[in-house]
Design a protein around this motif. Structure first.
Motif, short mmCIF file in Angstrom:
data_model
loop_
_atom_site.label_atom_id
_atom_site.label_comp_id
_atom_site.label_asym_id
_atom_site.label_seq_id
_atom_site.Cartn_x
_atom_site.Cartn_y
_atom_site.Cartn_z
N PRO A 1 0.81 -1.22 0.00
CA PRO A 1 0.00 0.00 0.00
C PRO A 1 0.85 1.28 0.00
CG PRO A 1 -0.88 -1.59 1.57
CD PRO A 1 0.45 -2.11 1.12
N THR A 2 1.99 1.25 0.68
CA THR A 2 2.85 2.43 0.76
C THR A 2 3.61 2.66 -0.53
OG1 THR A 2 3.11 2.13 3.15
CG2 THR A 2 4.73 3.53 2.04
N PHE A 3 4.12 1.58 -1.12
CA PHE A 3 4.91 1.66 -2.35
C PHE A 3 4.13 0.97 -3.47
CE2 PHE A 3 7.96 2.00 1.10
CZ PHE A 3 8.76 3.06 0.70
N SER A 4 3.12 1.66 -3.97
CA SER A 4 2.19 1.05 -4.92
C SER A 4 2.81 0.70 -6.26
CB SER A 4 0.98 1.97 -5.13
OG SER A 4 1.40 3.22 -5.66
N GLU A 5 3.93 1.33 -6.62
CA GLU A 5 4.58 1.04 -7.88
C GLU A 5 5.75 0.07 -7.74
OE1 GLU A 5 5.61 4.51 -10.16
OE2 GLU A 5 3.89 5.65 -9.42
N LEU A 6 5.96 -0.45 -6.56
CA LEU A 6 7.09 -1.32 -6.29
C LEU A 6 7.01 -2.60 -7.13
CD1 LEU A 6 9.61 -1.73 -4.44
CD2 LEU A 6 8.09 -2.96 -2.87
N GLN A 7 8.09 -2.91 -7.82
CA GLN A 7 8.20 -4.15 -8.58
C GLN A 7 9.17 -5.07 -7.85
OE1 GLN A 7 6.38 -4.81 -11.48
NE2 GLN A 7 5.37 -2.86 -11.04
N LEU A 8 8.65 -5.87 -6.94
CA LEU A 8 9.50 -6.69 -6.07
C LEU A 8 8.99 -8.12 -6.03
CD1 LEU A 8 11.91 -6.68 -4.12
CD2 LEU A 8 10.31 -6.09 -2.28
N PRO A 9 9.57 -9.01 -6.83
CA PRO A 9 9.18 -10.42 -6.77
C PRO A 9 9.59 -11.05 -5.44
CG PRO A 9 10.31 -9.90 -8.84
CD PRO A 9 10.53 -8.75 -7.91
N VAL A 10 8.71 -11.84 -4.88
CA VAL A 10 9.02 -12.52 -3.62
C VAL A 10 10.25 -13.41 -3.77
CG1 VAL A 10 8.17 -14.25 -1.99
CG2 VAL A 10 6.65 -12.45 -2.80
N SER A 11 10.40 -14.06 -4.91
CA SER A 11 11.55 -14.94 -5.12
C SER A 11 12.86 -14.17 -5.04
CB SER A 11 11.44 -15.65 -6.47
OG SER A 11 11.33 -14.72 -7.53
N ASP A 12 12.87 -12.91 -5.50
CA ASP A 12 14.09 -12.09 -5.42
C ASP A 12 14.43 -11.79 -3.96
OD1 ASP A 12 14.08 -12.12 -8.14
OD2 ASP A 12 13.91 -9.96 -8.41
#
Length: 206
Positions: A187-198
């Motif tokens: 919710p805070t970083f709505s544009e975050l592209q962060l795969p869980v696997s990474d």
């Protein structure tokens, strides 16, 4: 966890006692000083990768946030925690009475996001810290359980590595759980592209 001090102390006594330049980390849990387990290499990698990912996102979007090297969060009941990662708000940090001199956070409004990487003391992250961060009004809390150590109530069964995002809604946390193959939704970083696997692999190249 190892009890570092036998008698019960209050928060100010804990701060006064805290050894300078200590190679160990301590927290205050309901009046008891606790020496925290030394992070393993993998734990440090996961925390460092998460910190770096958030730092890049703050810079990319030019958000009025910053990530301190360390700080202590004082809970409503006077416990004191050192989170693995914390994102603070530059626009509200000036209201913190103990930040400038002591790096102490006492108000949820100062925090945008707090992160704990789970280790052997997983009950702290899923129970006491969850309760206390919620009571403090911290809007978002991540629990990164890359080993799948948490109880079934928190990560399901069969157990598997789980990334939990707790979002404060009307004073209570609601949780979304993400696993390998998912992308973290923040919710805070709505544009975050962060795969869980990474996150779980701490950015290792495959």
């Amino acid at each position: 966890m190892i009890q570092a001090v036998s008698q019960r102390v209050n928060f100010d006594e804990f701060i006064e006692w805290y050894p300078e330049n200590s190679e160990h980390r301590y927290e205050l849990h309901e009046g008891r000083v606790v020496e925290m387990p030394k992070p393993t290499g993998k734990h440090s990698e996961v925390a460092g990768f998460t910190n770096g990912s958030l730092f890049v996102e703050v810079g990319r979007l030019k958000l009025p946030y910053f990530i301190p090297r360390e700080c202590i969060v004082k809970s409503v009941d006077g416990s004191g925690y050192e989170p693995d990662v914390i994102v603070l708000d530059r626009q509200t940090i000036s209201n913190e009475p103990r930040w400038a001199k002591e790096s102490i956070i006492t108000m949820g409004a100062s925090v945008r996001l707090i992160v704990e990487v789970v280790s052997t003391n997983w009950q702290d992250d899923y129970l006491s810290k969850l309760r206390d961060y919620e009571a403090l009004g911290i809007p978002e809390y991540w629990v990164i359980d890359y080993l799948g150590l948490g109880g079934r109530l928190h990560i399901g069964y069969p157990k598997q590595p789980t990334f939990s995002v707790y979002h404060l809604i009307e004073g209570e946390y609601e949780v979304q759980r993400f696993r390998i193959g998912d992308r973290v939704l923040s919710p805070t970083f709505s544009e975050l592209q962060l795969p869980v696997s990474d996150v779980f692999s701490a950015g290792e190249l495959s």
